[in-house]
Design a protein around this motif. Structure first.
Motif, PDB file in Angstrom:
ATOM      1  N   ILE A  76      58.709  46.438  13.863  1.00  0.00           N
ATOM      2  CA  ILE A  76      57.637  45.479  14.146  1.00  0.00           C
ATOM      3  C   ILE A  76      57.480  45.287  15.642  1.00  0.00           C
ATOM      4  CG2 ILE A  76      56.927  43.058  13.951  1.00  0.00           C
ATOM      5  CD1 ILE A  76      56.485  44.471  11.395  1.00  0.00           C
ATOM      6  N   GLN A  77      58.594  45.140  16.333  1.00  0.00           N
ATOM      7  CA  GLN A  77      58.550  44.879  17.773  1.00  0.00           C
ATOM      8  C   GLN A  77      57.938  46.034  18.553  1.00  0.00           C
ATOM      9  OE1 GLN A  77      62.711  43.917  18.290  1.00  0.00           O
ATOM     10  NE2 GLN A  77      62.343  41.722  18.121  1.00  0.00           N
ATOM     11  N   TYR A  78      57.988  47.231  17.972  1.00  0.00           N
ATOM     12  CA  TYR A  78      57.367  48.388  18.614  1.00  0.00           C
ATOM     13  C   TYR A  78      55.974  48.661  18.054  1.00  0.00           C
ATOM     14  CZ  TYR A  78      61.452  49.744  21.338  1.00  0.00           C
ATOM     15  OH  TYR A  78      62.467  49.766  22.268  1.00  0.00           O
ATOM     16  N   GLY A  79      55.493  47.780  17.189  1.00  0.00           N
ATOM     17  CA  GLY A  79      54.140  47.920  16.664  1.00  0.00           C
ATOM     18  C   GLY A  79      53.996  48.858  15.492  1.00  0.00           C
ATOM     19  N   PHE A 104      50.400  39.189   4.161  1.00  0.00           N
ATOM     20  CA  PHE A 104      49.145  39.046   4.903  1.00  0.00           C
ATOM     21  C   PHE A 104      49.386  39.151   6.408  1.00  0.00           C
ATOM     22  CE2 PHE A 104      46.467  36.220   7.421  1.00  0.00           C
ATOM     23  CZ  PHE A 104      45.231  36.831   7.250  1.00  0.00           C
ATOM     24  N   HIS A 105      50.431  38.488   6.891  1.00  0.00           N
ATOM     25  CA  HIS A 105      50.725  38.532   8.322  1.00  0.00           C
ATOM     26  C   HIS A 105      51.090  39.941   8.782  1.00  0.00           C
ATOM     27  CE1 HIS A 105      51.591  33.940   8.403  1.00  0.00           C
ATOM     28  NE2 HIS A 105      50.318  34.210   8.659  1.00  0.00           N
ATOM     29  N   LEU A 106      51.721  40.708   7.915  1.00  0.00           N
ATOM     30  CA  LEU A 106      52.013  42.103   8.258  1.00  0.00           C
ATOM     31  C   LEU A 106      50.720  42.917   8.327  1.00  0.00           C
ATOM     32  CD1 LEU A 106      55.197  42.687   6.072  1.00  0.00           C
ATOM     33  CD2 LEU A 106      55.095  42.618   8.571  1.00  0.00           C
ATOM     34  N   GLN A 107      49.809  42.665   7.395  1.00  0.00           N
ATOM     35  CA  GLN A 107      48.518  43.345   7.423  1.00  0.00           C
ATOM     36  C   GLN A 107      47.717  42.921   8.656  1.00  0.00           C
ATOM     37  OE1 GLN A 107      49.120  45.750   5.454  1.00  0.00           O
ATOM     38  NE2 GLN A 107      47.432  45.611   3.998  1.00  0.00           N
ATOM     39  N   GLN A 108      47.807  41.646   8.977  1.00  0.00           N
ATOM     40  CA  GLN A 108      47.142  41.152  10.184  1.00  0.00           C
ATOM     41  C   GLN A 108      47.701  41.845  11.429  1.00  0.00           C
ATOM     42  OE1 GLN A 108      48.083  37.097  11.211  1.00  0.00           O
ATOM     43  NE2 GLN A 108      46.156  36.795  12.303  1.00  0.00           N
ATOM     44  N   GLN A 109      49.027  42.028  11.452  1.00  0.00           N
ATOM     45  CA  GLN A 109      49.653  42.705  12.584  1.00  0.00           C
ATOM     46  C   GLN A 109      49.207  44.164  12.661  1.00  0.00           C
ATOM     47  OE1 GLN A 109      51.690  40.896  14.743  1.00  0.00           O
ATOM     48  NE2 GLN A 109      51.418  42.687  16.068  1.00  0.00           N
ATOM     49  N   THR A 110      49.010  44.766  11.501  1.00  0.00           N
ATOM     50  CA  THR A 110      48.492  46.143  11.471  1.00  0.00           C
ATOM     51  C   THR A 110      47.116  46.209  12.134  1.00  0.00           C
ATOM     52  OG1 THR A 110      49.695  46.671   9.426  1.00  0.00           O
ATOM     53  CG2 THR A 110      47.799  48.059   9.972  1.00  0.00           C
ATOM     54  N   LEU A 111      46.280  45.251  11.798  1.00  0.00           N
ATOM     55  CA  LEU A 111      44.939  45.188  12.398  1.00  0.00           C
ATOM     56  C   LEU A 111      45.036  45.009  13.914  1.00  0.00           C
ATOM     57  CD1 LEU A 111      41.864  44.999  12.257  1.00  0.00           C
ATOM     58  CD2 LEU A 111      42.113  42.553  11.711  1.00  0.00           C
ATOM     59  N   ILE A 112      45.916  44.141  14.335  1.00  0.00           N
ATOM     60  CA  ILE A 112      46.104  43.899  15.773  1.00  0.00           C
ATOM     61  C   ILE A 112      46.528  45.183  16.488  1.00  0.00           C
ATOM     62  CG2 ILE A 112      47.553  42.702  17.465  1.00  0.00           C
ATOM     63  CD1 ILE A 112      47.628  40.339  15.470  1.00  0.00           C
ATOM     64  N   ILE A 168      53.028  40.258  23.292  1.00  0.00           N
ATOM     65  CA  ILE A 168      54.245  40.701  22.615  1.00  0.00           C
ATOM     66  C   ILE A 168      54.836  39.588  21.763  1.00  0.00           C
ATOM     67  CG2 ILE A 168      56.605  41.520  22.974  1.00  0.00           C
ATOM     68  CD1 ILE A 168      54.426  43.594  23.478  1.00  0.00           C
ATOM     69  N   SER A 169      54.586  38.349  22.148  1.00  0.00           N
ATOM     70  CA  SER A 169      55.116  37.223  21.382  1.00  0.00           C
ATOM     71  C   SER A 169      54.580  37.199  19.950  1.00  0.00           C
ATOM     72  CB  SER A 169      54.788  35.895  22.077  1.00  0.00           C
ATOM     73  OG  SER A 169      53.377  35.696  22.154  1.00  0.00           O
ATOM     74  N   GLN A 170      53.382  37.765  19.745  1.00  0.00           N
ATOM     75  CA  GLN A 170      52.834  37.839  18.387  1.00  0.00           C
ATOM     76  C   GLN A 170      53.667  38.782  17.530  1.00  0.00           C
ATOM     77  OE1 GLN A 170      50.476  36.121  16.915  1.00  0.00           O
ATOM     78  NE2 GLN A 170      50.517  37.257  14.984  1.00  0.00           N
ATOM     79  N   GLN A 172      56.813  39.380  18.041  1.00  0.00           N
ATOM     80  CA  GLN A 172      58.075  38.675  17.830  1.00  0.00           C
ATOM     81  C   GLN A 172      57.949  37.652  16.708  1.00  0.00           C
ATOM     82  OE1 GLN A 172      60.802  39.495  19.169  1.00  0.00           O
ATOM     83  NE2 GLN A 172      60.498  40.319  21.216  1.00  0.00           N
ATOM     84  N   LYS A 173      56.813  36.977  16.665  1.00  0.00           N
ATOM     85  CA  LYS A 173      56.574  35.977  15.621  1.00  0.00           C
ATOM     86  C   LYS A 173      56.567  36.620  14.238  1.00  0.00           C
ATOM     87  CE  LYS A 173      53.051  32.624  14.150  1.00  0.00           C
ATOM     88  NZ  LYS A 173      51.708  32.058  14.486  1.00  0.00           N
ATOM     89  N   THR A 174      55.866  37.739  14.121  1.00  0.00           N
ATOM     90  CA  THR A 174      55.813  38.451  12.841  1.00  0.00           C
ATOM     91  C   THR A 174      57.187  38.997  12.467  1.00  0.00           C
ATOM     92  OG1 THR A 174      53.519  39.102  13.311  1.00  0.00           O
ATOM     93  CG2 THR A 174      54.655  40.297  11.559  1.00  0.00           C
ATOM     94  N   ALA A 175      57.892  39.543  13.446  1.00  0.00           N
ATOM     95  CA  ALA A 175      59.224  40.095  13.198  1.00  0.00           C
ATOM     96  C   ALA A 175      60.193  39.007  12.747  1.00  0.00           C
ATOM     97  CB  ALA A 175      59.754  40.775  14.462  1.00  0.00           C
ATOM     98  N   SER A 176      60.099  37.829  13.351  1.00  0.00           N
ATOM     99  CA  SER A 176      60.992  36.728  12.984  1.00  0.00           C
ATOM    100  C   SER A 176      60.708  36.240  11.564  1.00  0.00           C
ATOM    101  CB  SER A 176      60.829  35.567  13.972  1.00  0.00           C
ATOM    102  OG  SER A 176      61.279  35.939  15.259  1.00  0.00           O
TER     103      SER A 176
END
Length: 230
Positions: A76-79, A104-112, A168-170, A172-176
């Protein structure tokens, strides 16, 4: 502080306060367990292994599973959200099945990540096919989808009002959040004990402020104290 309030409270000088603190006996074994708990919960496997050798403190969970959890968090931290999802499903597919908000947050991170990498058409299609249907089912999700898609409206997404998504904090938030879900699925506490103890310290000082004037710990990292204001 109201006028005359300070005189109504008992004052404890630094030397007396430090003596009282030194009189509190804390077992080294308990401190070691606290440190080990933090290292393992946060996924510092190598540090935990080294600390185990040096202190003889046994970790409160299997370091093998910790290694797997760290691999998920690192992805996650590496995208690399897709790799993280695959690793989570290998560990326990029920984690994502039972936690729609996390998925959902993982899918959102994928979009990001698609937007970050300039894959704008792919990002738009992903938002329409994967995220929009979830937004229709959940109003909170819909607001997050709309805010994330707003990144597409800017030539330089980092200047967008929601540009913090690209920070990057986003990640980290998803990873946490994912890390906590894995720990919960393994019947472990999702948060290390040390930060909670520090929060209790701050709370305890706030309670004492109503009755005493005493040296405060103002720098938690270095455990430095300041004398009470006269």
């Amino acid at each position: 502080m109201r006028k005359g309030e300070s005189s109504a409270r008992k004052e404890i000088k630094r030397d007396e306060w430090e003596k009282r603190l030194n009189d509190v006996k804390i077992r080294k074994e308990d401190m070691n367990k606290l440190i080990m708990n933090f290292l393992v919960t946060e996924g510092y496997v190598e540090a935990a292994e080294k600390f185990q050798l040096e202190s003889g403190t046994e970790p409160d969970m299997d370091l093998g599973t910790t290694t797997d959890r760290v691999a998920v968090r690192t992805a996650i931290q590496y995208g690399n959200v897709e790799a993280a999802i695959e690793k989570v499903n290998d560990l326990n597919p029920e984690i994502l099945d039972m936690n729609p908000q996390l998925y959902f947050h993982l899918q959102q991170q994928t979009l990001i990540e698609l937007i970050r990498n300039g894959k704008l058409q792919e990002a738009l299609e992903f938002a329409q096919e994967e995220l929009a249907p979830r937004g229709e089912e959940n109003h909170d999700f819909l607001e997050e989808v709309e805010r994330t898609v707003a990144l597409l409206a800017f030539e330089d997404p980092s200047t967008c009002p929601v540009g913090e998504f690209l920070d990057i904090s986003q990640r980290q938030k998803t990873a946490s959040e994912l890390n906590a879900a894995i720990l919960t699925s393994q019947n472990h506490e999702k948060d290390p004990k040390l930060p909670n103890l520090l929060k209790m310290l701050i709370w305890a000082q706030a309670q004492l402020d109503e009755k005493l004037r005493y040296p405060h710990i103002t720098d938690i990292v270095n455990a430095t104290m300041e004398d009470p204001i006269v």
